[in-house]
Design a protein around this motif. Structure first.
Motif, PDB file in Angstrom:
ATOM      1  N   UNK A 137      60.644  84.826  28.054  1.00  0.00           N
ATOM      2  CA  UNK A 137      61.931  85.163  27.436  1.00  0.00           C
ATOM      3  C   UNK A 137      61.905  86.555  26.788  1.00  0.00           C
ATOM      4  N   UNK A 138      63.040  87.271  26.827  1.00  0.00           N
ATOM      5  CA  UNK A 138      63.141  88.535  26.095  1.00  0.00           C
ATOM      6  C   UNK A 138      62.865  88.306  24.603  1.00  0.00           C
ATOM      7  N   UNK A 139      62.346  89.333  23.920  1.00  0.00           N
ATOM      8  CA  UNK A 139      61.873  89.133  22.547  1.00  0.00           C
ATOM      9  C   UNK A 139      62.989  88.857  21.542  1.00  0.00           C
ATOM     10  N   UNK A 140      64.249  89.130  21.910  1.00  0.00           N
ATOM     11  CA  UNK A 140      65.336  88.834  20.962  1.00  0.00           C
ATOM     12  C   UNK A 140      66.007  87.474  21.225  1.00  0.00           C
ATOM     13  N   UNK A 141      65.463  86.723  22.164  1.00  0.00           N
ATOM     14  CA  UNK A 141      66.059  85.418  22.498  1.00  0.00           C
ATOM     15  C   UNK A 141      65.211  84.296  21.896  1.00  0.00           C
ATOM     16  N   UNK A 142      65.861  83.414  21.146  1.00  0.00           N
ATOM     17  CA  UNK A 142      65.165  82.303  20.490  1.00  0.00           C
ATOM     18  C   UNK A 142      65.049  81.114  21.437  1.00  0.00           C
ATOM     19  N   UNK A 143      63.898  80.476  21.424  1.00  0.00           N
ATOM     20  CA  UNK A 143      63.680  79.307  22.291  1.00  0.00           C
ATOM     21  C   UNK A 143      63.911  78.009  21.500  1.00  0.00           C
ATOM     22  N   UNK A 144      64.889  77.235  21.971  1.00  0.00           N
ATOM     23  CA  UNK A 144      65.238  75.966  21.316  1.00  0.00           C
ATOM     24  C   UNK A 144      64.633  74.795  22.099  1.00  0.00           C
ATOM     25  N   UNK A 145      63.871  73.956  21.389  1.00  0.00           N
ATOM     26  CA  UNK A 145      63.424  72.688  21.964  1.00  0.00           C
ATOM     27  C   UNK A 145      64.381  71.600  21.492  1.00  0.00           C
ATOM     28  N   UNK A 146      64.346  70.436  22.092  1.00  0.00           N
ATOM     29  CA  UNK A 146      65.291  69.399  21.666  1.00  0.00           C
ATOM     30  C   UNK A 146      64.796  68.000  21.997  1.00  0.00           C
ATOM     31  N   UNK A 147      65.501  67.044  21.408  1.00  0.00           N
ATOM     32  CA  UNK A 147      65.308  65.631  21.753  1.00  0.00           C
ATOM     33  C   UNK A 147      66.608  64.911  21.446  1.00  0.00           C
ATOM     34  N   UNK A 148      66.779  63.743  22.027  1.00  0.00           N
ATOM     35  CA  UNK A 148      67.889  62.887  21.644  1.00  0.00           C
ATOM     36  C   UNK A 148      67.537  62.212  20.339  1.00  0.00           C
ATOM     37  N   UNK A 149      68.539  61.920  19.513  1.00  0.00           N
ATOM     38  CA  UNK A 149      68.290  61.157  18.292  1.00  0.00           C
ATOM     39  C   UNK A 149      68.074  59.689  18.674  1.00  0.00           C
TER      40      UNK A 149
END
Ligand code: CP3
Length: 350
Positions: A137-149
């Motif tokens: 990823x480009x250095x200004x892009x944040x990586x979001x992880x996720x899960x279902x509740x």
């Protein structure tokens, strides 16, 4: 472990309550069937779960909307139902039908699930995708992880498929609260393991999707939506104090404020039904809010989309805010409307 690049990331700034020139933007389901380049990879991948478990292909489809639109964040390409899959429940995604699971309907079915501590091993390919993304990823892009509740995942586990009223899970919860609680407890633990492994692989922000939170009456909402989210947030905070968590208790309505305060999440993702002015007055003082353009405005495009997006920006853009939709992008969305929305948000100055 602080990342020297982190201060340049708009999404992290917004979640820390800092002002940015324009609000960061990403969209739920930004990778998906509305993109021709996604449909091509999807057709070659075999099943949907094969795509989720192929680090190379899952990385590619995560990056597609970043390349095309320059979003401020990328969300890992995966699904909330990889957790039941990792717990040993049979999960399949059927064309035109959505997810189909072999239902878990009683105490014996719950007892037969694999241990939550097995999830990390079963989902190793997902964490490999995260690690690859963090590199690419480009250095200004944040990586979001996720899960279902837990509640939302349980509705699929108990019902065996999506349903308009989450009836099967509700009836189990009302008739056999202790049995249902045992399932929620397993899911709290499995979710913490799954999200922790994503952080260890490089995820910088986590989002918890409680798509069906709004179908619960108050006392059940407290028990099966608010309490599990609070427990998950607390456990993650103990392990990773600097990783922000966004929660999406869709349809929480009058419970949203309490949920935000008591779970102590850093960001609250708002569905389309939440008034931006009410969110500004009641929620933005608690933390960062995210949302909440109607996904169908993105299908329609034109002046109506522009006016309603501007209304959200004008109302929420002066406080901690992440521009997003009120729910996921739908497949019939014209890709050029997404491009126009991203330009509109990036050109806005509060
Ligand atoms: O946001 C993203 O781009 C990341 C990927 C992502 C997917 N699903 C990919 C996906 C995320 C974050 C999800 C979350 C998810 N999955 C939720 C919670 C959020 C929400 O949208 O309410 C839920 C309830 C699911 C369960 C699920 N997965 C359903 C009900 C379906 C079928 C409906 C549909 O749109 O087909 C899926 C399949 C799915 N998950 C697809 C994608 C891109 C489409 C399947 C395909 O490409 O064949």
């Amino acid at each position: 472990m602080s990342d020297p690049k982190a201060p340049e990331k708009k999404l992290l700034k917004a979640l820390a309550g800092e002002k940015t020139d324009h609000p960061p933007i990403w969209l739920m389901r930004q990778a998906g069937r509305y993109l021709p380049e996604y449909r091509k990879v999807r057709a070659d991948a075999g099943s949907f779960l094969d795509l989720c478990y192929s680090p190379r292909l899952a990385e590619e489809v995560t990056l597609q909307p970043i390349r095309r639109y320059g979003f401020d964040a990328a969300i890992l390409f995966s699904d909330i139902l990889v957790v039941p899959d990792a717990l040993g429940q049979k999960v399949a995604f059927r064309e035109g039908e959505g997810p189909v699971l072999e239902p878990v309907t009683d105490a014996a079915g719950i007892a037969a699930l694999d241990s939550p501590s097995d999830v990390k091993q079963a989902l190793a390919p997902v964490y490999e995708t995260v690690a690859r993304l963090r590199e690419s990823l480009p250095s200004d892009v944040t990586l979001i992880g996720f899960a279902g509740a837990p509640w939302t995942v349980a509705t699929y586990m108990v019902g065996g498929r999506g349903s308009p009223d989450q009836g099967a899970a509700k009836l189990l919860a009302y008739r056999e609260p202790e049995t249902f609680q045992a399932l929620i407890d397993i899911l709290v633990e499995a979710t913490v393991e799954h999200l922790s492994a994503q952080v260890e692989a490089g995820a910088e922000v986590l989002q918890l999707f409680d798509t069906w939170a709004g179908s619960l009456p108050e006392l059940s909402f407290e028990r099966f939506a608010l309490k599990p989210a609070k427990a998950i947030r607390a456990k993650l905070k103990a392990r990773f104090p600097h990783i922000p968590v966004i929660a999406f208790p869709r349809g929480a309505g009058g419970m949203a404020e309490r949920y935000f305060l008591e779970t102590e999440v850093d960001g609250l993702s708002l569905d389309t039904g939440v008034s931006p002015a009410v969110a500004r007055d009641r929620l933005q003082s608690i933390g960062c809010v995210q949302g909440n353009l109607d996904p169908l405005l993105l299908v329609a495009g034109g002046d109506e989309m522009r006016v309603q997006a501007a209304h959200i920006l004008e109302t929420l853009g002066h406080g901690p805010f992440i521009f997003n939709l009120g729910h996921g992008i739908v497949p019939q969305t014209p890709p050029e409307h997404v491009g126009e929305l991203v330009r509109l948000v990036k050109d806005w100055r509060g």
